[in-house]
Write an enzyme that holds these catalytic residues in place. Structure first.
Site, PDB file in Angstrom:
ATOM      1  CG  PHE A 174      10.326  -6.168  32.465  1.00  0.00           C
ATOM      2  CD1 PHE A 174      11.550  -6.313  33.115  1.00  0.00           C
ATOM      3  CD2 PHE A 174       9.963  -7.114  31.520  1.00  0.00           C
ATOM      4  CE1 PHE A 174      12.394  -7.386  32.817  1.00  0.00           C
ATOM      5  CE2 PHE A 174      10.795  -8.200  31.218  1.00  0.00           C
ATOM      6  CZ  PHE A 174      12.016  -8.321  31.871  1.00  0.00           C
ATOM      7  CB  THR A 223       2.362  -3.853  31.134  1.00  0.00           C
ATOM      8  OG1 THR A 223       1.943  -4.764  30.121  1.00  0.00           O
ATOM      9  CG2 THR A 223       1.248  -3.683  32.157  1.00  0.00           C
ATOM     10  CD  GLN A 259     -24.885 -36.156  39.057  1.00  0.00           C
ATOM     11  OE1 GLN A 259     -25.084 -36.669  37.957  1.00  0.00           O
ATOM     12  NE2 GLN A 259     -24.757 -36.867  40.157  1.00  0.00           N
ATOM     13  CD  GLU A 311       5.424 -11.483  33.951  1.00  0.00           C
ATOM     14  OE1 GLU A 311       6.068 -12.310  34.627  1.00  0.00           O
ATOM     15  OE2 GLU A 311       5.038 -10.384  34.381  1.00  0.00           O
ATOM     16  CB  THR A 364       2.965 -18.368  24.935  1.00  0.00           C
ATOM     17  OG1 THR A 364       4.090 -19.170  24.516  1.00  0.00           O
ATOM     18  CG2 THR A 364       2.981 -17.041  24.182  1.00  0.00           C
TER      19      THR A 364
HETATM   20  N1  CAA Z   1      16.447 -18.300  34.314  1.00  0.00           N
HETATM   21  C1  CAA Z   1      17.748 -17.937  34.349  1.00  0.00           C
HETATM   22  N2  CAA Z   1      18.529 -17.985  33.261  1.00  0.00           N
HETATM   23  C2  CAA Z   1      17.986 -18.419  32.113  1.00  0.00           C
HETATM   24  C3  CAA Z   1      16.640 -18.803  32.022  1.00  0.00           C
HETATM   25  C4  CAA Z   1      15.859 -18.736  33.183  1.00  0.00           C
HETATM   26  N3  CAA Z   1      14.569 -19.077  33.186  1.00  0.00           N
HETATM   27  N4  CAA Z   1      16.371 -19.179  30.753  1.00  0.00           N
HETATM   28  C5  CAA Z   1      17.511 -19.041  30.067  1.00  0.00           C
HETATM   29  N5  CAA Z   1      18.488 -18.573  30.895  1.00  0.00           N
HETATM   30  C6  CAA Z   1      19.896 -18.319  30.559  1.00  0.00           C
HETATM   31  C7  CAA Z   1      20.559 -19.612  30.140  1.00  0.00           C
HETATM   32  O1  CAA Z   1      21.078 -20.296  31.240  1.00  0.00           O
HETATM   33  C8  CAA Z   1      21.618 -19.118  29.198  1.00  0.00           C
HETATM   34  O2  CAA Z   1      22.725 -18.652  29.938  1.00  0.00           O
HETATM   35  P1  CAA Z   1      24.210 -19.261  29.675  1.00  0.00           P
HETATM   36  O3  CAA Z   1      24.488 -18.939  28.227  1.00  0.00           O
HETATM   37  O4  CAA Z   1      25.070 -18.531  30.630  1.00  0.00           O
HETATM   38  O5  CAA Z   1      24.101 -20.731  29.911  1.00  0.00           O
HETATM   39  C9  CAA Z   1      21.013 -17.888  28.525  1.00  0.00           C
HETATM   40  O6  CAA Z   1      19.970 -17.452  29.414  1.00  0.00           O
HETATM   41  C10 CAA Z   1      20.426 -18.188  27.161  1.00  0.00           C
HETATM   42  O7  CAA Z   1      19.486 -19.232  27.339  1.00  0.00           O
HETATM   43  P2  CAA Z   1      18.805 -20.034  26.148  1.00  0.00           P
HETATM   44  O8  CAA Z   1      19.860 -20.427  25.148  1.00  0.00           O
HETATM   45  O9  CAA Z   1      17.969 -21.091  26.758  1.00  0.00           O
HETATM   46  O10 CAA Z   1      17.896 -18.895  25.483  1.00  0.00           O
HETATM   47  P3  CAA Z   1      16.830 -19.025  24.347  1.00  0.00           P
HETATM   48  O11 CAA Z   1      17.122 -17.957  23.338  1.00  0.00           O
HETATM   49  O12 CAA Z   1      16.707 -20.432  23.879  1.00  0.00           O
HETATM   50  O13 CAA Z   1      15.455 -18.531  25.075  1.00  0.00           O
HETATM   51  C11 CAA Z   1      13.409 -18.796  26.308  1.00  0.00           C
HETATM   52  C12 CAA Z   1      14.898 -19.148  26.137  1.00  0.00           C
HETATM   53  C13 CAA Z   1      13.010 -19.588  27.529  1.00  0.00           C
HETATM   54  C14 CAA Z   1      12.565 -19.200  25.128  1.00  0.00           C
HETATM   55  C15 CAA Z   1      13.284 -17.266  26.534  1.00  0.00           C
HETATM   56  O14 CAA Z   1      13.545 -16.549  25.346  1.00  0.00           O
HETATM   57  C16 CAA Z   1      11.916 -16.869  27.064  1.00  0.00           C
HETATM   58  O15 CAA Z   1      11.661 -16.969  28.262  1.00  0.00           O
HETATM   59  N6  CAA Z   1      11.000 -16.381  26.164  1.00  0.00           N
HETATM   60  C17 CAA Z   1       9.720 -15.809  26.627  1.00  0.00           C
HETATM   61  C18 CAA Z   1       9.857 -14.321  26.764  1.00  0.00           C
HETATM   62  C19 CAA Z   1       8.979 -13.757  27.826  1.00  0.00           C
HETATM   63  O16 CAA Z   1       8.590 -14.408  28.786  1.00  0.00           O
HETATM   64  N7  CAA Z   1       8.688 -12.465  27.688  1.00  0.00           N
HETATM   65  C20 CAA Z   1       7.945 -11.781  28.693  1.00  0.00           C
HETATM   66  C21 CAA Z   1       8.053 -10.293  28.490  1.00  0.00           C
HETATM   67  S1  CAA Z   1       7.574  -9.386  29.920  1.00  0.00           S
HETATM   68  C22 CAA Z   1       5.924  -9.523  30.035  1.00  0.00           C
HETATM   69  O17 CAA Z   1       5.285 -10.227  29.308  1.00  0.00           O
HETATM   70  C23 CAA Z   1       5.338  -8.681  31.159  1.00  0.00           C
HETATM   71  C24 CAA Z   1       3.890  -8.669  31.212  1.00  0.00           C
HETATM   72  O18 CAA Z   1       3.220  -9.172  30.360  1.00  0.00           O
HETATM   73  C25 CAA Z   1       3.202  -7.975  32.254  1.00  0.00           C
HETATM   74  P1  FAD Z   2       5.057 -15.071  19.338  1.00  0.00           P
HETATM   75  O1  FAD Z   2       6.359 -15.295  19.987  1.00  0.00           O
HETATM   76  O2  FAD Z   2       5.053 -14.557  17.938  1.00  0.00           O
HETATM   77  O3  FAD Z   2       4.225 -16.418  19.408  1.00  0.00           O
HETATM   78  C1  FAD Z   2       3.149 -16.728  18.511  1.00  0.00           C
HETATM   79  C2  FAD Z   2       2.729 -18.173  18.811  1.00  0.00           C
HETATM   80  O4  FAD Z   2       3.813 -19.059  18.494  1.00  0.00           O
HETATM   81  C3  FAD Z   2       2.394 -18.400  20.292  1.00  0.00           C
HETATM   82  O5  FAD Z   2       1.326 -19.308  20.414  1.00  0.00           O
HETATM   83  C4  FAD Z   2       3.673 -19.029  20.840  1.00  0.00           C
HETATM   84  O6  FAD Z   2       3.460 -19.828  21.986  1.00  0.00           O
HETATM   85  C5  FAD Z   2       4.118 -19.855  19.633  1.00  0.00           C
HETATM   86  N1  FAD Z   2       5.564 -20.119  19.705  1.00  0.00           N
HETATM   87  C6  FAD Z   2       6.583 -19.241  19.540  1.00  0.00           C
HETATM   88  N2  FAD Z   2       7.759 -19.837  19.718  1.00  0.00           N
HETATM   89  C7  FAD Z   2       7.492 -21.135  20.032  1.00  0.00           C
HETATM   90  C8  FAD Z   2       8.289 -22.282  20.335  1.00  0.00           C
HETATM   91  N3  FAD Z   2       9.633 -22.201  20.392  1.00  0.00           N
HETATM   92  N4  FAD Z   2       7.666 -23.456  20.590  1.00  0.00           N
HETATM   93  C9  FAD Z   2       6.308 -23.529  20.550  1.00  0.00           C
HETATM   94  N5  FAD Z   2       5.504 -22.501  20.260  1.00  0.00           N
HETATM   95  C10 FAD Z   2       6.092 -21.307  20.008  1.00  0.00           C
HETATM   96  N6  FAD Z   2       6.353  -7.679  27.034  1.00  0.00           N
HETATM   97  C11 FAD Z   2       7.245  -6.922  27.756  1.00  0.00           C
HETATM   98  O7  FAD Z   2       8.441  -6.986  27.497  1.00  0.00           O
HETATM   99  N7  FAD Z   2       6.809  -6.141  28.775  1.00  0.00           N
HETATM  100  C12 FAD Z   2       5.507  -6.026  29.126  1.00  0.00           C
HETATM  101  O8  FAD Z   2       5.167  -5.305  30.052  1.00  0.00           O
HETATM  102  C13 FAD Z   2       4.557  -6.777  28.372  1.00  0.00           C
HETATM  103  N8  FAD Z   2       3.228  -6.677  28.647  1.00  0.00           N
HETATM  104  C14 FAD Z   2       2.322  -7.274  27.827  1.00  0.00           C
HETATM  105  C15 FAD Z   2       0.961  -7.023  28.007  1.00  0.00           C
HETATM  106  C16 FAD Z   2       0.038  -7.552  27.122  1.00  0.00           C
HETATM  107  C17 FAD Z   2      -1.411  -7.236  27.307  1.00  0.00           C
HETATM  108  C18 FAD Z   2       0.471  -8.386  26.064  1.00  0.00           C
HETATM  109  C19 FAD Z   2      -0.520  -8.961  25.073  1.00  0.00           C
HETATM  110  C20 FAD Z   2       1.796  -8.666  25.897  1.00  0.00           C
HETATM  111  C21 FAD Z   2       2.753  -8.122  26.778  1.00  0.00           C
HETATM  112  N9  FAD Z   2       4.116  -8.324  26.596  1.00  0.00           N
HETATM  113  C22 FAD Z   2       5.030  -7.604  27.321  1.00  0.00           C
HETATM  114  C23 FAD Z   2       4.592  -9.150  25.483  1.00  0.00           C
HETATM  115  C24 FAD Z   2       4.455 -10.629  25.773  1.00  0.00           C
HETATM  116  O9  FAD Z   2       5.388 -11.056  26.703  1.00  0.00           O
HETATM  117  C25 FAD Z   2       4.603 -11.374  24.443  1.00  0.00           C
HETATM  118  O10 FAD Z   2       3.474 -11.042  23.670  1.00  0.00           O
HETATM  119  C26 FAD Z   2       4.726 -12.857  24.615  1.00  0.00           C
HETATM  120  O11 FAD Z   2       5.970 -13.188  25.183  1.00  0.00           O
HETATM  121  C27 FAD Z   2       4.550 -13.620  23.281  1.00  0.00           C
HETATM  122  O12 FAD Z   2       5.272 -13.038  22.256  1.00  0.00           O
HETATM  123  P2  FAD Z   2       4.571 -12.713  20.828  1.00  0.00           P
HETATM  124  O13 FAD Z   2       3.327 -11.946  21.136  1.00  0.00           O
HETATM  125  O14 FAD Z   2       5.569 -12.060  19.961  1.00  0.00           O
HETATM  126  O15 FAD Z   2       4.156 -14.099  20.252  1.00  0.00           O
END
Ligand code: CAA
Ligand code: FAD
Length: 379
Positions: free
Chosen positions: A123, A158, A279, A363, A365
């Site tokens: 993903f 990943t 303890q 997924e 922070t």
């Molecule tokens: N579920 C469904 N829809 C959602 C949603 C949710 N949790 N969060 C936002 N949306 C929708 C909103 O309803 C909105 O839709 P409409 O315009 O139709 O109303 C649209 O998405 C935009 O929403 P926001 O304006 O709230 O978006 P934003 O830019 O402020 O971002 C955020 C919201 C929650 C910060 C989002 O960017 C986020 O979740 N960031 C974290 C990213 C993340 O989790 N990355 C993981 C990568 S994968 C990974 O990490 C895999 C791995 O490690 C193994």
């Molecule tokens: P940043 O967004 O730069 O954040 C830096 C710091 O600022 C963090 O402490 C954060 O919490 C803080 N911060 C940022 N914005 C805000 C806010 N609005 N309010 C408060 N604090 C904030 N991504 C994928 O798409 N697919 C994958 O399979 C995947 N696998 C991963 C596996 C590993 C081992 C790792 C390390 C990462 C993986 N990721 C993957 C990426 C992961 O989802 C991101 O690293 C994560 O979402 C954080 O983004 P960033 O590293 O850019 O940190």
């Protein structure tokens, strides 16, 4: 209310525990040390139905519920959190996404082999400039007849270097912000998609995450997931479910670290008695067990809500937030209870301590989970 697992869920837990103990445990330390990909174990997980736990049988899955899925990820992670994340990406980020948003053709061509473990999924949302701010996508997809042409760089994919199919988000119309993002089902074997580097990580080292580049990568239009502009919503919806998987991974890590600390506290003697008789040590064990139970209940409840068709966005984020912070806290205490041995690679708590940290980062922070929860509370 029902607090007992069903007979099927208990049998599943026993089966996965046995697999993890017998097949994964003997190699877990060596694979961690050398960051070695567990090819044979991934193949066996597919055969056992662990790569498509909640996918319907019609599409190659095991046809179980999401509580069962959480149990699988917890049990894998109790022994090897790398296996936990490999399976969780395939199950909840890839298979769930295709089953929920895919066409019949995509389900037949891609979901069936992914859910049955004959193919592996990844993903790809994160980019160098788009982490927490997932909407800041720079990767572009430009329509060209029956194809799209994709260019850009994706970070931290990943499973990326072993994946056959990747759900990839790209910008199709930058002027529309989150509504200009589109999801695709990338075939990694086609030209134009390459692994730039595999990251050298602190923990979950046997799972691989990599940077990937797309250079004029041509993807047929039938591989678009959902409609143009739906990609951000699709990614967020997938992550809602995925976060239950990471919560389960964190519960498994905490449980593994706790069990190691409990055993150690019975055999390590100082001042003429086992250390659990102090303890301060006994109370630490009590707090560990209590927090793990709370984390597990939050995780199962979020999964149960999903199974019931109830809204679970807030619940999944609460479970992920609490369980990941519990995993880090428990693993830190487990190292402490081992004294100097906790600092040695000969004991598993050193690895759990390193593995736990990622659950607070990926997924979304912990800060992003708090943001999601607080937005849902006032919505
Ligand atoms: N579920 C469904 N829809 C959602 C949603 C949710 N949790 N969060 C936002 N949306 C929708 C909103 O309803 C909105 O839709 P409409 O315009 O139709 O109303 C649209 O998405 C935009 O929403 P926001 O304006 O709230 O978006 P934003 O830019 O402020 O971002 C955020 C919201 C929650 C910060 C989002 O960017 C986020 O979740 N960031 C974290 C990213 C993340 O989790 N990355 C993981 C990568 S994968 C990974 O990490 C895999 C791995 O490690 C193994
Ligand atoms: P940043 O967004 O730069 O954040 C830096 C710091 O600022 C963090 O402490 C954060 O919490 C803080 N911060 C940022 N914005 C805000 C806010 N609005 N309010 C408060 N604090 C904030 N991504 C994928 O798409 N697919 C994958 O399979 C995947 N696998 C991963 C596996 C590993 C081992 C790792 C390390 C990462 C993986 N990721 C993957 C990426 C992961 O989802 C991101 O690293 C994560 O979402 C954080 O983004 P960033 O590293 O850019 O940190």
């Amino acid at each position: 209310m029902e607090f007992q697992l069903t007979e099927d869920q208990q049998m599943l837990r026993d089966m996965v525990r046995q697999f993890a103990e017998k097949e994964a445990k003997p190699t877990v330390a060596e694979r961690d040390e050398h960051a070695r990909w567990p090819a044979e174990l991934v193949r066996k997980m597919g055969e056992l139905g662990l790569m498509g736990v909640a996918v319907s049988e019609e599409y190659g899955g095991a046809g179980m519920d999401y509580v069962s899925y959480a149990i699988v990820i917890e049990e894998l992670s109790r022994v090897d959190p790398s296996l936990g994340v490999i399976a969780s990406v395939n199950n909840s980020l890839v298979c769930y996404g295709i089953e929920k948003f895919g066409t019949e053709e995509q389900k037949r061509e891609l979901l069936v082999p992914l859910a049955s473990g004959r193919m592996l999924g990844a993903f790809s949302l994160s980019e160098p400039g788009a982490g927490s701010d997932a909407a800041a996508q720079r990767t572009t997809a430009v329509r060209d007849g029956d194809y799209y042409v994709i260019n850009g760089v994706k970070n931290w994919v990943t499973n990326g270097d072993h994946a056959d199919t990747i759900i990839l988000m790209a910008m199709t119309d930058p002027s529309k912000g989150t509504k200009g993002i589109t999801a695709f089902l990338v075939d990694t074997h086609a030209p134009g998609c390459r692994v730039v580097k595999v990251e050298n990580k602190l923990g979950i080292r046997s799972a691989h995450s990599c940077q990937m580049a797309y250079d004029d990568y041509r993807i047929p239009a039938w591989r678009r997931l959902g409609e143009e502009g739906q990609g951000f919503k699709i990614a967020m919806t997938i992550l809602n479910a995925g976060r239950i998987g990471i919560a389960a991974q964190a519960v498994g890590i905490a449980q593994g670290a706790f069990e190691a600390a409990l055993e150690y506290s019975k055999v390590r003697e100082q001042f003429g008695k086992p250390i659990h008789e102090f303890q301060a040590v006994g109370f630490t064990l009590a707090d560990m067990a209590t927090r793990i139970k709370a984390a597990r209940l939050l995780t199962y409840e979020a999964a149960w809500r999903k199974d019931q068709g109830l809204d679970f966005i807030k619940d999944a984020s609460m479970a992920k937030l609490f369980a990941s912070e519990t995993a880090m806290w428990v693993a830190t205490k487990a190292v402490q209870l081992h004294g100097s041995n906790g600092y040695s690679k000969e004991y598993p708590v050193e690895r759990f301590f390193r593995d736990a940290k990622i659950t607070e980062i990926y997924e979304g922070t912990s800060e992003i989970q708090r943001l999601v929860i607080s937005r849902e509370l006032v919505r």
